[in-house]
Motif scaffolding. Structure first.
Motif, short mmCIF file in Angstrom:
data_model
loop_
_atom_site.label_atom_id
_atom_site.label_comp_id
_atom_site.label_asym_id
_atom_site.label_seq_id
_atom_site.Cartn_x
_atom_site.Cartn_y
_atom_site.Cartn_z
N MET A 1 5.31 31.84 -50.73
CA MET A 1 5.05 30.41 -50.66
C MET A 1 3.78 30.09 -51.41
O MET A 1 2.98 30.95 -51.72
CB MET A 1 4.91 29.95 -49.22
CG MET A 1 3.64 30.43 -48.52
SD MET A 1 3.45 29.65 -46.93
CE MET A 1 2.13 28.49 -47.29
N TYR A 57 5.34 43.05 -48.01
CA TYR A 57 5.39 41.67 -47.48
C TYR A 57 6.78 41.09 -47.76
O TYR A 57 7.04 40.47 -48.78
CB TYR A 57 4.28 40.80 -48.10
CG TYR A 57 4.10 39.49 -47.36
CD1 TYR A 57 3.45 39.45 -46.12
CD2 TYR A 57 4.63 38.30 -47.87
CE1 TYR A 57 3.31 38.26 -45.42
CE2 TYR A 57 4.49 37.10 -47.17
CZ TYR A 57 3.83 37.10 -45.96
OH TYR A 57 3.71 35.91 -45.27
N ASN A 171 1.44 30.43 -37.79
CA ASN A 171 -0.01 30.41 -37.61
C ASN A 171 -0.43 29.65 -36.35
O ASN A 171 -1.60 29.65 -35.98
CB ASN A 171 -0.72 29.78 -38.81
CG ASN A 171 -0.96 30.75 -39.94
OD1 ASN A 171 -1.10 30.34 -41.08
ND2 ASN A 171 -1.02 32.05 -39.65
N SER A 287 -0.15 35.52 -36.64
CA SER A 287 1.10 35.21 -37.32
C SER A 287 2.21 35.48 -36.30
O SER A 287 2.65 36.62 -36.13
CB SER A 287 1.23 36.08 -38.56
OG SER A 287 2.32 35.65 -39.33
#
Ligand code: AVJ
Length: 325
Positions: A1, A57, A171, A287
């Protein structure tokens, strides 16, 4: 993103008061913490882009694959002639697959509304999109997605669909996440939709590797927060003396990032002293990871009903389509 870009200070020489207040409050806490939204200065945004390309990731890649694989179904959920509102739109890259799919399968959207906190960047992105999607009204709005949304003049009587990809919702803790979704609910109104990207609970080793990569990019990203505090707030963190740590907290269903002092240290921020014991950490990010059940519960708390959850074959990441009641 694309990372949410930080709003530039009005006077670059004067420290941002909110940033200073937040940092002093976080370091005065027990345990010490810092708000993760401050990761994204220019260097932090670049480091985040690098994170999204790391082999460990997986979220960005898997979410993109779900958007590609489910493009037609997602476009049908958006529906013909709808207004698509992306919250925290950054470079609007993820919206392209939706814009393309709507054009291909259900007919053009009535408008695309990217919302971001960086005004100059938004205008650049909007200009590019208008070139690439002739006939699509692109109506950017400057704003922080945690605040109530002020919409531009929109074509009337159109279905509104929010878009919040990337598991940015992770978050926020349970209560705060529901509040964020509630602001989206208010923006789309009853009968409107929301397409939400959310990372799913999986084994701790995979999760910790995603936040502690072998190349050390996430460690740099985490430590860059201290570099930023040194530069913008006149602090003296010995940045290299804080070790990056990623911990899967299964009870709370979240990956935590920490910066751990290697030895007893005293740090000064804007003339205030903060003492660190050896091994003491600054908690810099949560997270949160979700299950189908927690996604349904979160949606319900914010007044939405989930219609569909799309995932990848290994159920690593979820894209939820929900309707505002
Ligand atoms: C931008 C919040 C989705 O939590 O995975 C990535 C931020 N932090 N690696 C995430 C992040 C460390 C990211 N989000």
């Amino acid at each position: 993103m694309s990372a949410p870009a930080a709003a530039p200070a009005a006077d670059a020489s004067a420290p941002d008061q909110t940033f200073l207040t937040d940092v002093l409050a976080g370091l005065s806490g027990d345990p010490k913490s810092l708000p993760c939204k401050y990761f994204y200065d220019a260097a932090g945004s670049r480091l985040f882009e690098a994170i999204t390309a790391l082999p460990e990731y997986y979220p960005t890649r898997i979410e993109a694959a779900i958007f590609r694989d489910q493009a037609e179904a997602i476009a049908r959920f958006v529906g013909p002639g709808a207004v698509l509102i992306e919250f925290g739109s950054g470079n609007s890259e993820k919206s392209r697959v939706l814009l393309d799919a709507c054009g291909e399968y259900v007919g053009a959207l009535a408008a695309y509304v990217p919302q971001d906190i960086s005004g100059p960047f938004l205008e650049t992105v909007a200009r590019r999109l208008r070139n690439e999607y002739p006939g699509l009204p692109v109506l950017p709005i400057i704003g922080d997605f945690t605040q109530p949304v002020t919409l531009p003049d929109l074509p009337p009587h159109r279905r509104r669909v929010g878009f919040f990809p990337g598991s940015t919702i992770g978050n926020f803790g349970p209560g705060a996440a529901a509040k964020v979704l509630r602001t989206f609910h208010d923006a789309v109104g009853p009968g409107g939709g929301l397409i939400l990207g959310a990372d799913l609970i999986k084994d701790g080793a995979t999760l910790e590797a995603a936040y502690d990569d072998a190349a050390g990019v996430t460690a740099q990203f985490n430590r860059n927060l201290l570099t930023r505090i040194n530069r913008e707030l006149g602090a003296d963190f010995p940045v290299d003396r804080f070790r990056h740590e990623a911990r899967w907290n299964a009870e709370q269903s979240r990956v935590e990032m920490h910066l751990v002092a290697d030895a007893p240290r005293t740090v000064t921020v804007a003339g205030r002293r903060f003492d660190f014991a050896e091994g003491e950490s600054i908690h810099t990010e949560n997270s949160y990871k979700f299950s189908r059940e927690t996604l349904h519960a979160l949606a319900a708390e914010a007044g939405f009903t989930i219609e569909t959850i799309w995932t990848d074959p290994r159920e690593q990441f979820a894209v939820a389509a929900m309707t505002a009641e």
